[in-house]
Write an enzyme that holds these catalytic residues in place. Structure first.
Site, PDB file in Angstrom:
ATOM      1  N   LYS A 281      12.112   7.248  -6.330  1.00  0.00           N
ATOM      2  CA  LYS A 281      11.353   7.746  -5.138  1.00  0.00           C
ATOM      3  C   LYS A 281      12.202   9.073  -4.920  1.00  0.00           C
ATOM      4  CE  LYS A 281      10.461   3.342  -2.727  1.00  0.00           C
ATOM      5  NZ  LYS A 281       9.386   3.450  -2.407  1.00  0.00           N
ATOM      6  N   ARG A 355       5.947  -6.704  -5.342  1.00  0.00           N
ATOM      7  CA  ARG A 355       5.124  -7.762  -5.773  1.00  0.00           C
ATOM      8  C   ARG A 355       5.387  -8.606  -6.921  1.00  0.00           C
ATOM      9  NH1 ARG A 355       0.714  -3.018  -6.751  1.00  0.00           N
ATOM     10  NH2 ARG A 355       2.016  -2.301  -4.919  1.00  0.00           N
TER      11      ARG A 355
HETATM   12  N1  BES Z   1       9.056  -0.469  -0.555  1.00  0.00           N
HETATM   13  C1  BES Z   1       8.015   0.236  -0.738  1.00  0.00           C
HETATM   14  C2  BES Z   1       6.824   0.055   0.117  1.00  0.00           C
HETATM   15  C3  BES Z   1       7.265   1.109   1.315  1.00  0.00           C
HETATM   16  C4  BES Z   1       6.650   2.606   1.384  1.00  0.00           C
HETATM   17  C5  BES Z   1       7.855   0.530   2.422  1.00  0.00           C
HETATM   18  C6  BES Z   1       7.179   3.324   2.467  1.00  0.00           C
HETATM   19  C7  BES Z   1       8.079   1.237   3.618  1.00  0.00           C
HETATM   20  C8  BES Z   1       7.721   2.577   3.549  1.00  0.00           C
HETATM   21  C9  BES Z   1       7.243  -0.229  -2.308  1.00  0.00           C
HETATM   22  O1  BES Z   1       8.198  -1.240  -3.002  1.00  0.00           O
HETATM   23  C10 BES Z   1       6.589   0.564  -3.010  1.00  0.00           C
HETATM   24  O2  BES Z   1       7.554   1.429  -3.434  1.00  0.00           O
HETATM   25  N2  BES Z   1       5.410   0.691  -3.093  1.00  0.00           N
HETATM   26  C11 BES Z   1       4.624   1.754  -3.685  1.00  0.00           C
HETATM   27  C12 BES Z   1       3.870   1.254  -4.581  1.00  0.00           C
HETATM   28  C13 BES Z   1       3.107   2.084  -5.950  1.00  0.00           C
HETATM   29  C14 BES Z   1       3.961   2.715  -6.536  1.00  0.00           C
HETATM   30  C15 BES Z   1       1.860   1.410  -6.272  1.00  0.00           C
HETATM   31  C16 BES Z   1       4.203   2.722  -2.624  1.00  0.00           C
HETATM   32  O3  BES Z   1       3.366   2.017  -1.760  1.00  0.00           O
HETATM   33  O4  BES Z   1       4.247   3.809  -2.903  1.00  0.00           O
HETATM   34 ZN    ZN Z   2       9.121   0.351  -4.526  1.00  0.00          ZN
END
Ligand code: BES
Ligand code: ZN
Ligand code: ZN
Length: 502
Positions: A281, A355
């Site tokens: 991230k 997931r």
């Molecule tokens: N924990 C994150 C989702 C999230 C994003 C929670 C912002 C709270 C605030 C999750 O694990 C994630 O990173 N999801 C990705 C999925 C993508 C790679 C398909 C996302 O939402 O960007």
């Molecule tokens: Zn994530």
């Protein structure tokens, strides 16, 4: 009792308005109506407030009069009287009570009030009693455990709710409100901890301590046990961290089994920190990813409440707890893992880790005999794009089950909005090399994430709640501090307590 931050004493009392001793005595005033009879001796003050435009009974308004004021009416025991705007009566409900009391608590504690009494009108239903004490306990919470000096935030020491009579129904509603709000603050405390102080093992220890105190069973599956069982999807996420994973299982069993055989499973995402893994991230805002275990914490908070509210169906909570890190042992994009169900998954993005851990927990929940499943997870940024910070996104494979969850959420004032999950979205998760890919492309990201989970629920009625937008407040609200919201604790408890028994 495990200490919850800023825990205060809350009492239900029955005393005439004039005799209630407190630093401040608060009373609701409705817009476009004459003030309540209790305030006759304050009518000059109220007229002035109205004429000057300072207070007209609108939601969010509050005015305080001190005893030291010259014209203080004789015989009023409280040191201050606070009038709190309630808005129009036809738009007034339990959620408005919760917010109104919470906002007043947050304003008054900053003014140095330590003991607050709240006057409820004789005609107010039990639901208002419950919401009032919830509002007070939730409003008094501050995420400040790690501030060692000069705490900016002050807190109430005692909240007394004044009702016309201490009828059994009123007392029960008051107790319920206390249980639910304290459970929600327990959850907020867990979520508020930074990831160095809230590893998967620490989360498991906190779950164990809570269960022991509440009289629940708790079992924690360690890495070896998960390996034996074949939870390759969960373990793939965990392998990049020096912190070992844990699968936390907490069980509530009612005194007698319901004939229907129904058994509710609550599953919560417990990523104690989400760096994204190798699909890392951006640095900006990454510190917030300590709240990626908010679903797991909500499930544990709900179990704490359920232990005290004693619903008639068995409830099992499962929290897969891992840390999603970058490192020499971290899983790579393109890795293929075999889940507990036997299905293989191609990990195209290591940041879609929630997931991956949830599917093994969902499969295991079914093996433990759960007949109905609900999960809560900070699963996608896409749900924040879709619904903002207002509504939880709800997905299901069973409309009747969704209706139950939505009814529970509505009763608790936790806004939840149904999202589509039709077959047309299923193909997004096709993989050239495994049974499924763990991401579904750019669009409809919250839906493809939900479809991924659905592939592991079989025929079991299931609802998925995406709480990425609602589990954390970036800014304080009038009735709630900035930080963890503890969302879903009340919905889950309500769902279990109001489960139809056959
Ligand atoms: N924990 C994150 C989702 C999230 C994003 C929670 C912002 C709270 C605030 C999750 O694990 C994630 O990173 N999801 C990705 C999925 C993508 C790679 C398909 C996302 O939402 O960007
Ligand atoms: Zn994530
Ligand atoms: Zn995550």
């Amino acid at each position: 009792m495990i200490q919850i931050t800023n825990q205060m004493e809350s009492l239900l009392i029955s005393q005439p308005f004039s005799q209630i001793p407190a630093d401040a005595l608060a009373i609701l005033v409705f817009a476009e109506e004459a003030p309540p009879a209790e305030l006759v001796s304050f009518s000059k003050w109220l007229d002035e407030l109205r004429e000057s435009g300072e207070f007209a009974g609108k939601p969010g308004e509050l005015a305080v009069l001190h005893q030291s004021f010259g014209a203080w009416p004789a015989g009023i025991a409280a040191r201050r009287v606070a009038v709190v705007g309630a808005g129009r009566r036809d738009a007034f409900d339990a959620a408005a009570v919760r917010k109104g009391v919470g906002s007043a608590v947050r304003t008054l504690k900053q003014k140095g009030v330590k003991t607050l009494a709240w006057w409820l009108a004789p005609a107010d239903p039990a639901a208002f009693v419950e919401a009032a004490v919830e509002g007070a306990i939730l409003g008094n919470y501050e995420p400040d455990v790690h501030k060692t000096s000069s705490k900016e935030s002050k807190s109430l020491e005692r909240f007394s709710l004044a009702v016309p009579s201490l009828a059994g129904e009123t007392q029960a509603a008051f107790e319920r409100g206390k249980i639910l709000a304290n459970a929600q603050n327990f959850t907020r405390d867990l979520v508020n901890e930074p990831a160095n102080l809230m590893t998967p093992i620490i989360l498991a220890d906190r779950a164990r301590a809570m269960a022991a105190e509440a009289g629940l069973e708790c079992e924690v599956l360690d890495q070896d046990r998960m390996r034996q069982l074949g939870m390759g999807s969960l373990l793939g996420v965990a392998q990049g961290s020096a912190e070992p994973p844990a699968l936390i299982v907490v069980r509530y069993r009612p005194a007698s089994q319901p004939k229907s055989g129904d058994h509710l499973g609550l599953v919560g995402k417990g990523v104690t920190f989400d760096t994204g893994g190798v699909s890392i991230k951006p640095a900006e805002g990454m510190e917030k990813m300590k709240y990626d275990m908010a679903g797991g914490a909500a499930v544990l908070g709900a179990m704490r409440a359920i232990a005290q509210l004693k619903p008639s169906i068995p409830v099992t909570a499962l929290v897969p707890a891992v840390e999603n890190m970058v490192g020499a042992r971290a899983q790579r994009p393109g890795d293929i893992v075999t889940s507990l169900s036997g299905k293989t998954v191609e990990v195209l993005n290591t940041d879609a880790e929630g997931r991956l851990i949830l599917i093994d927990a969902l499969t295991y929940a079914q093996r433990l005999g759960c007949t109905h499943l609900v999960d809560a997870a900070t699963l996608t940024g896409a749900i924040v794009v879709a619904l903002g910070h207002v509504n939880i996104g709800a997905f299901t494979n069973n409309e009747a089950m969704l209706a139950r969850v939505l009814a529970a959420a509505k009763a608790e004032g936790e806004k939840t909005w149904p999202m589509p999950l039709d077959e047309d979205y299923k193909d997004l998760l096709k993989s050239a090399f495994a049974d499924l890919a763990n991401i579904g492309g750019r669009w409809g990201g919250a839906i493809s994430a939900a479809w991924f989970l659905r592939e592991f629920t079989g025929d079991t009625p299931w609802v998925h709640l995406d709480i990425a937008g609602t589990a954390w407040l970036d800014e304080a609200k009038p009735h709630l501090a900035k930080g963890p919201s503890g969302v879903c604790v009340r919905t889950f408890s309500n769902l279990a307590v109001n489960w139809p028994v056959q």
